[in-house]
Design an enzyme around this catalytic site. Structure first.
Site, PDB file in Angstrom:
ATOM      1  N   SER A 167      18.985 -12.776  -2.750  1.00 38.40           N
ATOM      2  CA  SER A 167      17.984 -12.048  -1.813  1.00 38.40           C
ATOM      3  C   SER A 167      17.922 -10.624  -2.039  1.00 38.40           C
ATOM      4  O   SER A 167      16.938  -9.975  -2.235  1.00 38.40           O
ATOM      5  CB  SER A 167      18.420 -12.176  -0.147  1.00 38.40           C
ATOM      6  OG  SER A 167      18.127 -13.939  -0.192  1.00 38.40           O
ATOM      7  N   GLU A 168      19.085  -9.968  -2.214  1.00 32.51           N
ATOM      8  CA  GLU A 168      19.324  -8.594  -2.355  1.00 32.51           C
ATOM      9  C   GLU A 168      20.586  -8.234  -3.300  1.00 32.51           C
ATOM     10  O   GLU A 168      21.561  -9.206  -3.403  1.00 32.51           O
ATOM     11  CB  GLU A 168      19.545  -7.664  -1.456  1.00 32.51           C
ATOM     12  CG  GLU A 168      18.219  -7.420  -0.473  1.00 32.51           C
ATOM     13  CD  GLU A 168      18.074  -8.379   0.540  1.00 32.51           C
ATOM     14  OE1 GLU A 168      16.725  -8.193   1.143  1.00 32.51           O
ATOM     15  OE2 GLU A 168      18.831  -9.030   0.958  1.00 32.51           O
ATOM     16  N   THR A 169      20.581  -7.319  -4.062  1.00 29.06           N
ATOM     17  CA  THR A 169      21.555  -6.555  -5.029  1.00 29.06           C
ATOM     18  C   THR A 169      21.600  -5.197  -4.557  1.00 29.06           C
ATOM     19  O   THR A 169      20.379  -4.447  -4.430  1.00 29.06           O
ATOM     20  CB  THR A 169      21.208  -6.924  -6.375  1.00 29.06           C
ATOM     21  OG1 THR A 169      21.374  -8.468  -6.649  1.00 29.06           O
ATOM     22  CG2 THR A 169      22.232  -6.054  -7.212  1.00 29.06           C
TER      23      THR A 169
END
Length: 282
Positions: free
Chosen positions: A50-52
């Site tokens: 979903s996020e980095t």
């Protein structure tokens, strides 16, 4: 690999669950000041989480570190589970905040405060868009959720960066029953919330659909829960302290702990490192 390439420390942190592998993972790259925008975006697409996030030196003297946040589809000014997971990684890596018990993160949305207790919690940032959704937007939400518009009890913009618009359904079972139509949802990023019966370990069920960010359903979402709390505590629909369950439809067991303290809404949950390693950028 040439001798001039820099190897970066890397952690993957599970957020919002005290059970291993049941929360929402965030990839965190340390000391990323030398990476280009293109390298950050490419790594975020590759992780496909979903996020980095990328930890950098702060530019604001009031901040302990600066954070850049990427989804597979692009960069965000703010996101919740990456804020908690990145603070966890920064502290675990030896970061020492300027003020004991408080971490200050600099990101695209400005400065975000985190408090350290048994778990980390962040102070919900101001909404950049709020207020009731208009009738056309409600119809688009209903089409995207595949529910009659009359089953949406209320719909509100709760955008603190990712573009959230939220719909309140009759109960948590109705939330879990949603089978979204992402084509109909289009560019909307839709959060859904409904109450559980009293007596369980969670007060509300939440789901987050964000196809425009290349994340069809986000397992557990700090930014959405922050916006929901600002809306529903503000209207009296939810108490000043409650627990949200999220991720059930994806086989996760996320628990988001929400508390209003004065004018501040705190969003907290468990964090644990599951992977440690090194990244050699392309």
């Amino acid at each position: 690999m040439s001798s001039t390439e820099t190897v970066h420390r890397f952690r993957q942190v599970d957020v919002f669950s005290s059970e291993p592998l049941r929360g929402n993972p965030v990839a965190v790259v340390h000391a990323a000041d030398d990476l280009t925008d293109e390298q950050m975006a490419a790594f975020a697409r590759w992780t496909n989480l979903s996020e980095t996030t990328f930890l950098l030196r702060p530019t604001d003297p009031a901040a302990d570190y600066r954070l850049r946040i990427f989804t597979p589809g692009g960069e965000l000014p703010f996101a919740g589970h990456p804020t908690l997971g990145s603070a966890h990684a920064w502290l675990e890596d030896g970061g020492v905040p300027a003020t004991a018990g408080t971490v200050v993160q600099e990101c695209g949305a400005g400065l975000v405060r985190l408090r350290r207790g048994s778990t980390l919690a962040f102070a919900a940032p101001p909404l950049v868009r709020s207020g009731p959704a208009d009738a056309d937007t409600v119809d688009r939400i209903a089409a995207g959720l595949r529910v009659p518009a009359g089953e949406i009890l209320a719909a509100e913009w709760v955008d603190n960066g990712p573009g959230w618009v939220a719909a309140r359904l009759r109960n948590a079972d109705a939330v879990l029953a949603v089978r979204p139509d992402f084509a109909a949802m289009g560019e909307l990023n839709v959060g859904v919330v409904g109450r559980y019966p009293a007596g369980g370990d969670a007060d509300v069920g939440v789901r987050a659909f964000c196809p425009s960010l290349a994340v069809p359903e986000d397992p557990v979402t700090g930014s959405l829960n922050a916006g929901l709390a600002q809306w529903l505590i503000g209207t009296g629909e939810l108490p000043e302290r409650y627990t949200a369950s999220q991720g059930t439809a994806l086989g996760r067991r996320g628990r988001v702990h929400v508390e209003r303290d004065g004018d501040t809404i705190w969003i907290g949950g468990a964090t644990s490192t599951t992977i440690r390693g090194e990244l050699t950028p392309a």
